[in-house]
Scaffold this motif. Structure first.
Motif, short mmCIF file in Angstrom:
data_model
loop_
_atom_site.label_atom_id
_atom_site.label_comp_id
_atom_site.label_asym_id
_atom_site.label_seq_id
_atom_site.Cartn_x
_atom_site.Cartn_y
_atom_site.Cartn_z
N UNK A 46 0.83 -1.20 0.00
CA UNK A 46 0.00 0.00 0.00
C UNK A 46 0.87 1.25 0.00
N UNK A 47 0.34 2.30 -0.65
CA UNK A 47 0.93 3.64 -0.58
C UNK A 47 -0.18 4.58 -0.14
N UNK A 48 0.14 5.48 0.80
CA UNK A 48 -0.84 6.40 1.35
C UNK A 48 -0.51 7.82 0.93
N UNK A 49 -1.52 8.57 0.51
CA UNK A 49 -1.34 9.94 0.06
C UNK A 49 -2.16 10.87 0.93
N UNK A 50 -1.54 11.95 1.36
CA UNK A 50 -2.23 13.02 2.08
C UNK A 50 -2.02 14.33 1.34
N UNK A 51 -3.11 15.07 1.16
CA UNK A 51 -3.01 16.34 0.46
C UNK A 51 -4.03 16.45 -0.64
N UNK A 52 -3.76 17.36 -1.56
CA UNK A 52 -4.69 17.64 -2.66
C UNK A 52 -4.45 16.65 -3.81
N UNK A 53 -5.07 15.49 -3.71
CA UNK A 53 -4.90 14.44 -4.71
C UNK A 53 -5.79 14.71 -5.91
N UNK A 54 -5.21 14.55 -7.11
CA UNK A 54 -5.99 14.69 -8.35
C UNK A 54 -6.15 13.31 -8.98
N UNK A 55 -7.34 12.73 -8.87
CA UNK A 55 -7.56 11.39 -9.45
C UNK A 55 -7.29 11.32 -10.94
N UNK A 56 -7.54 12.42 -11.67
CA UNK A 56 -7.32 12.41 -13.12
C UNK A 56 -5.85 12.23 -13.46
N UNK A 57 -4.95 12.65 -12.59
CA UNK A 57 -3.52 12.44 -12.80
C UNK A 57 -3.08 11.08 -12.26
N UNK A 58 -3.65 10.70 -11.14
CA UNK A 58 -3.25 9.45 -10.48
C UNK A 58 -3.55 8.24 -11.35
N UNK A 59 -4.66 8.27 -12.08
CA UNK A 59 -5.07 7.10 -12.84
C UNK A 59 -4.18 6.83 -14.05
N UNK A 60 -3.31 7.78 -14.41
CA UNK A 60 -2.42 7.59 -15.57
C UNK A 60 -0.98 7.28 -15.16
N UNK A 61 -0.75 7.00 -13.89
CA UNK A 61 0.59 6.69 -13.42
C UNK A 61 0.80 5.19 -13.45
N UNK A 62 1.75 4.75 -14.26
CA UNK A 62 1.99 3.31 -14.41
C UNK A 62 2.46 2.71 -13.08
N UNK A 63 1.97 1.52 -12.81
CA UNK A 63 2.27 0.82 -11.56
C UNK A 63 1.10 0.83 -10.60
N UNK A 64 0.18 1.77 -10.78
CA UNK A 64 -0.98 1.86 -9.89
C UNK A 64 -2.13 1.04 -10.48
#
Length: 371
Positions: A46-64
């Motif tokens: 697991x990786x945990x993120x705190x802050x202003x997360x943008x799902x539109x950017x996160x979904x294009x990151x390879x490995x996730x």
């Protein structure tokens, strides 16, 4: 309760501990590249993120593989009370059926099934109209228990998957701007390869519409590799080579001579940037230069590996993937074709013959251009 984001990966988890930790760091750095202000923490799986997360950017990151916004329930708080509050604030009162999905990590004095029954009774007591439906519930609530900490979520957003960008090194991609080459480059990105795209501008045979299309396609790929830059390489070789081929009545070999030259240019770029190979969009039998005989001729021009991830695809397969990754519209935008393609291209060239022709051609002596 407090909010954070839970990021899941898959293949990284299967690696040895040293490799897993290294690849986790690469994945976290890739996340920071597009969202530098996040606070990022990791634990196994697991990786945990705190802050202003943008799902539109996160979904294009390879490995996730997937990610969710979660409510964190610290061990000192009541899970039952927090669960009821979460259900009420996430629309369970409008549902008729529900299901609880329990996941545990660590040692506990209960099983996942025990906890599901216990918490399910708590939810039904608070919302008497609800019925349990494990197969197709109106509302699905996930409860993840990790040691003494708990996390609640109701949405799982699919990621692009694959391996973190860069863990496998770098490849040079021959990009034409058509449907196949950007799809091939994307496929190798997904397997952890950082891409250096090049466009070989064939002077007199390709106009600005083709180059403009290639630039637009690479801009689409930027959402998967933010630092990607198209290298445009001008080469007068084909104009000189084609004149000799016509004079010798060997024009049918034009495309083979052209692509062998492109392979050599790509290999020179690979040496400059430390890339481990070349990737292109060739698919077996799709055009004259991509028959088994001609692929032997082409592969001979490179001394480093040539990767063809689309080799077993038909055009419909490539189109489906191009639409999915977002390159299709730009790849099919208006552009002129290559004016050097002969009317009757060779489909069964012999390597010995091609090598002999190259030895006798003045154009072959032209130095490779600098990108």
């Amino acid at each position: 309760m407090s909010k954070k984001w839970l990021v899941r990966y898959s293949e990284i988890f299967l690696k040895s501990d040293p490799v897993r930790r290294q690849w986790e760091r690469v994945l976290m750095n890739n996340i920071r590249q597009v969202m530098p202000d996040l606070k990022i923490q990791s634990e196994r799986g697991r990786i945990w993120l705190n802050g202003d997360v943008r799902p539109d950017l996160l979904k294009n990151i390879f490995g996730i593989v997937s990610f969710s916004e979660v409510e964190h329930v610290p061990h000192e708080e009541s899970l039952e009370d927090s669960l009821i509050e979460y259900c009420r604030s996430h629309g369970i009162e409008q549902a008729k059926t529900f299901a609880l999905r329990i996941k545990r990590v660590g040692r506990h004095g209960f099983s996942s099934n025990d906890k599901a029954i216990e918490l399910g009774d708590v939810v039904r007591k608070a919302f008497p109209h609800l019925k349990v439906n494990l197969a197709a519930p109106d509302k699905e609530i996930h409860v993840e228990i990790r040691q003494d900490e708990c996390y609640l979520y109701d949405t799982v957003i699919k990621g692009v998957g694959g391996l973190p960008l860069g863990v496998e090194g770098t490849l040079v991609a021959l990009v034409s701007g058509g449907i196949d080459s950007p799809v091939a480059a994307w496929m190798m990105m997904k397997r952890g390869c950082r891409i250096v795209p090049i466009f070989v501008a064939l002077d007199t045979f390709l106009d600005e519409t083709v180059l403009a299309r290639a630039k637009r396609v690479v801009e689409v790929l930027r959402k998967y590799q933010p630092d990607i830059q198209l290298r445009v390489i001008h080469d007068p070789y084909l104009a000189a080579a084609k004149k000799e081929l016509i004079r010798n009545r060997q024009e049918k070999y034009t495309c083979l001579f052209c692509k062998r030259r492109m392979y050599r240019i790509a290999e020179k770029v690979a040496q400059e940037v430390g890339a481990k190979g070349i990737v292109n969009g060739e698919s077996l039998g799709q055009v004259a230069s991509q028959t088994l005989d001609n692929l032997v001729v082409l592969s001979d021009a490179a001394t480093i590996p040539v990767y063809r991830p689309l080799i077993g695809f038909d055009k419909a397969d490539a189109i489906v993937l191009a639409r999915e990754i977002g390159t299709y519209d730009e790849s099919t935008s208006r552009a002129t074709g290559c004016k050097a393609v002969p009317k009757g291209p060779s489909t069964k060239a012999h390597l010995t013959e091609i090598l002999e022709m190259e030895r006798n051609m003045e154009a072959t002596k032209m130095p490779l251009p600098v990108g």
